[in-house]
Write an enzyme that holds these catalytic residues in place. Structure first.
Site, PDB file in Angstrom:
ATOM      1  CE1 TYR A   1       1.149  -7.792 -13.220  1.00 17.31           C
ATOM      2  CE2 TYR A   1      -0.292  -7.826 -15.145  1.00 17.31           C
ATOM      3  CZ  TYR A   1       0.005  -7.355 -13.877  1.00 17.31           C
ATOM      4  OH  TYR A   1      -0.848  -6.466 -13.265  1.00 17.31           O
TER       5      TYR A   1
ATOM      6  CB  ALA B   1      -0.934  -0.008   1.203  1.00 16.48           C
TER       7      ALA B   1
ATOM      8  CE  LYS C   1      -1.402  -9.224 -11.083  1.00 18.69           C
ATOM      9  NZ  LYS C   1      -1.653  -8.885  -9.671  1.00 18.69           N
TER      10      LYS C   1
ATOM     11  CB  SER D   1      -4.260  -7.903 -14.441  1.00 27.34           C
ATOM     12  OG  SER D   1      -4.094  -7.206 -15.664  1.00 27.34           O
TER      13      SER D   1
END
Ligand code: NAP
Length: 248
Positions: A156, A14, A160, A143
């Protein structure tokens, strides 16, 4: 009443981007916010003060989501500090792009470890207190690339897509314990991650979006508020696209 009043949430990664926006939105909705950072130490510490200034309890922890033991210690620390864990947001993620021909084993392993194994690590640790409480909401950041693939991002995309399979499996395993598990699939969101793309690639993405603009981290955070709150109490095992209509 604020949507996340009396809830304790843990958001990984975060210090920047979408995770930071989620932590801030959760605090605005009254949640107690525990969050993590790894390399951006100063930004993480600054966020803790910013969240507390909103009048909620908040604490930042330096913790590597890809490390099994650190994830377990983190959840134990959150329980020790705040007594319970209602919402887990698995947001931490990285890219190490390249065409398969040029992708190294290290590029593959690191992205799978940070993006996918982290979700296993944190979920496994968090579901222990959630099962005891017979309540919980897990939100995993996937994603659109995990749904449709993307040239130059096979590592990636695999991480995902793996998150989607994991999310649905956990929804099936833990639904009877009143633990919900959902994923959010952002499209093109304007953060440092997408800031690495060149202008031509950014324009190409924007053209393909029906709403004709990139999304803002706050727009993903709003979807997380929904999935973390009682507003979504009968929703589990779903992938919510936040992509301006990019993928229909
Ligand atoms: P970002 O701006 O690059 O921020 C990534 C965050 O993850 C940082 O706070 C970073 O913390 C943290 N992080 C990285 N590795 C970590 C680790 N091992 N342990 C703990 N924290 C770690 O990325 P973003 O654009 O906000 O993306 C957030 C999530 O949304 C990711 O999962 C990403 O894949 C997903 N997503 C983004 C987009 C987009 O368009 N931006 C689209 C679809 C999905 P430190 O800096 O402190 O290390």
């Amino acid at each position: 009443m604020a949507l996340l009043q009396n809830k304790v949430a843990l958001v990984t990664g975060a210090s920047r981007g979408i995770g930071r926006a989620i932590a801030l939105r959760f605090a605005q909705e009254g949640a107690t916010v525990a969050f993590t950072y790894l390399s951006s130490v100063e930004k993480g510490q600054a966020l803790e003060a910013e969240l507390q200034a909103l009048g909620v309890q908040a604490k930042g922890y330096r913790s590597d989501a890809s490390d099994f033991k650190q994830a377990e210690d983190l959840v134990n620390a959150v329980i020790a500090d705040f007594g319970k864990l209602d919402v887990l947001v698995n947001n931490a993620g990285i890219t190490k792009d390249g065409l398969l021909m040029r992708m190294s084993e290290e590029q593959w392993d690191t992205v799978i470890q940070v993006n996918l194994k982290s979700v296993f690590n944190l979920t496994k640790a968090a579901t222990k207190p959630m099962m005891k409480a017979k309540s919980g909401s897990i939100i995993n950041l996937t994603s659109v690339v995990g749904i449709r693939g993307n040239a130059g991002q096979s590592n990636y995309a695999a991480s995902k897509a793996g998150i989607i399979g994991f999310t649905k499996s956990i929804a099936l395993e833990l639904g009877s314990r009143n633990i919900r598990s959902n994923a959010i699939a952002p499209g093109f969101i304007e953060t440092e991650m997408t800031g690495e793309l060149n202008a031509a690639a950014t324009e190409e993405w924007t053209k393909s979006i029906p709403l004709k603009r990139g999304g803002q981290p706050e727009e993903v955070a709003d979807a997380c508020v929904f999935l973390g709150s009682e507003m979504s109490r009968y929703i589990s095992g779903q992938v919510l696209q936040v992509d301006g209509g990019m993928l229909t």
